[in-house]
Design an enzyme around this catalytic site. Structure first.
Site, PDB file in Angstrom:
ATOM      1  N   SER A  59       0.816  -1.215   0.000  1.00 58.39           N
ATOM      2  CA  SER A  59       0.000   0.000   0.000  1.00 58.39           C
ATOM      3  C   SER A  59       0.850   1.266   0.000  1.00 58.39           C
ATOM      4  O   SER A  59       1.992   1.265   0.443  1.00 58.39           O
ATOM      5  CB  SER A  59      -0.908   0.020   1.229  1.00 58.39           C
ATOM      6  OG  SER A  59      -1.615  -1.179   1.343  1.00 58.39           O
TER       7      SER A  59
HETATM    8  N1  SAH Z   1      -0.325  -5.454   3.941  1.00 56.45           N
HETATM    9  C1  SAH Z   1       0.453  -5.704   2.744  1.00 56.45           C
HETATM   10  C2  SAH Z   1      -0.265  -5.328   1.465  1.00 56.45           C
HETATM   11  C3  SAH Z   1      -1.344  -6.242   1.216  1.00 56.45           C
HETATM   12  S1  SAH Z   1      -1.898  -6.487  -0.422  1.00 56.45           S
HETATM   13  C4  SAH Z   1       1.786  -5.012   2.779  1.00 56.45           C
HETATM   14  O1  SAH Z   1       2.035  -4.235   3.710  1.00 56.45           O
HETATM   15  O2  SAH Z   1       2.593  -5.273   1.894  1.00 56.45           O
HETATM   16  C5  SAH Z   1      -3.211  -7.576   0.021  1.00 56.45           C
HETATM   17  C6  SAH Z   1      -2.770  -8.970   0.346  1.00 56.45           C
HETATM   18  O3  SAH Z   1      -3.917  -9.681   0.791  1.00 56.45           O
HETATM   19  C7  SAH Z   1      -2.223  -9.737  -0.849  1.00 56.45           C
HETATM   20  O4  SAH Z   1      -0.947 -10.210  -0.561  1.00 56.45           O
HETATM   21  C8  SAH Z   1      -3.242 -10.866  -1.037  1.00 56.45           C
HETATM   22  O5  SAH Z   1      -2.671 -12.070  -1.497  1.00 56.45           O
HETATM   23  C9  SAH Z   1      -3.807 -11.019   0.368  1.00 56.45           C
HETATM   24  N2  SAH Z   1      -5.118 -11.663   0.466  1.00 56.45           N
HETATM   25  C10 SAH Z   1      -6.173 -11.574  -0.392  1.00 56.45           C
HETATM   26  N3  SAH Z   1      -7.215 -12.309   0.062  1.00 56.45           N
HETATM   27  C11 SAH Z   1      -6.803 -12.879   1.234  1.00 56.45           C
HETATM   28  C12 SAH Z   1      -7.409 -13.757   2.173  1.00 56.45           C
HETATM   29  N4  SAH Z   1      -8.655 -14.231   2.016  1.00 56.45           N
HETATM   30  N5  SAH Z   1      -6.700 -14.139   3.255  1.00 56.45           N
HETATM   31  C13 SAH Z   1      -5.429 -13.694   3.447  1.00 56.45           C
HETATM   32  N6  SAH Z   1      -4.793 -12.873   2.581  1.00 56.45           N
HETATM   33  C14 SAH Z   1      -5.481 -12.463   1.493  1.00 56.45           C
END
Ligand code: SAH
Length: 206
Positions: A59
């Site tokens: 993000s």
């Molecule tokens: N917090 C992260 C950015 C997240 S991007 C950072 O600081 O880099 C969102 C993430 O959520 C992705 O890696 C994606 O694979 C994950 N995601 C999507 N659906 C999910 C689920 N049901 N359970 C766990 N992770 C999930």
């Protein structure tokens, strides 16, 4: 890089109204460039999200700071994050809370983040590969839950894993997403809409 982080905090975060000293300090400390792929390193402190592989993104710094501030952490909390991604948000939270549990659904991303967090010394973060829709029942209740992927609606399972007096911060929605803060007091749920955001969707596990 320290200089770039200073500038990032001043121009992107303080300038937009984030005032929590602890959040600003954490954003100054965590080496964001170590959480992005090598070729993105020079852009690590720019004012936007960045690709981290597998179609996912880290993000924008301001959003990480805003969500962290909304969690109102004092240092003693047990936090659950859904969507580990690069591990950056988890690292920031780890400096603001006691313990951070974080769940990632894409195995290689989660494994990489776990290794990175360990190497960088973030020992109070535990990464699990799994489906965030299920939460982490064995470790519940959590004082704070933060979602960094957007579900169409905040999952009931996660609200149930929130402690009394707890705070949940999350994007909510599909094409139009709102950043919301949910608070739970004596089993009464209050939801505030903070702003509009754009996150990757929270997907369902197989
Ligand atoms: N917090 C992260 C950015 C997240 S991007 C950072 O600081 O880099 C969102 C993430 O959520 C992705 O890696 C994606 O694979 C994950 N995601 C999507 N659906 C999910 C689920 N049901 N359970 C766990 N992770 C999930």
């Amino acid at each position: 890089m320290k200089k770039l982080r200073e500038i990032m905090v001043k121009r992107q975060i303080e300038a937009r109204g984030i005032t929590d000293r602890k959040v600003l300090d954490a954003m100054r400390k965590v080496e964001r460039h170590k959480f992005v792929p090598g070729m993105q390193m020079t852009r690590a402190y720019d004012d936007h999200p960045l690709p981290i592989g597998h179609g996912q993104t880290i993000s924008q710094p301001y959003i990480v700071a805003l969500m962290s501030e909304l969690c109102r952490l004092s240092g003693n909390e047990k936090v659950l994050e859904i969507g580990t991604g690069s591990g950056y948000q988890a690292a920031v939270l780890s400096l603001l809370a006691k313990k951070v549990y974080t769940i990632e659904i894409v195995k290689p991303l989660g494994e990489k983040a776990a290794l990175r967090l360990k190497e960088l010394g973030y020992t109070n973060v535990i990464v699990k590969i799994g489906d965030g829709y299920k939460g982490w029942p064995e470790k519940a209740p959590f004082d704070v839950i933060i979602l960094t992927a957007s579900p169409p609606e905040i999952p009931e399972t996660l609200i149930n894993q929130l402690a009394d007096g707890g705070i949940l911060v999350a994007p909510e929605g599909d094409s139009i997403q709102k950043l919301v803060r949910v608070t739970k007091n004596n089993n009464r749920i209050k939801k505030e809409i903070i702003t509009y955001v754009r996150f990757v969707p929270m997907v369902h596990g197989k």
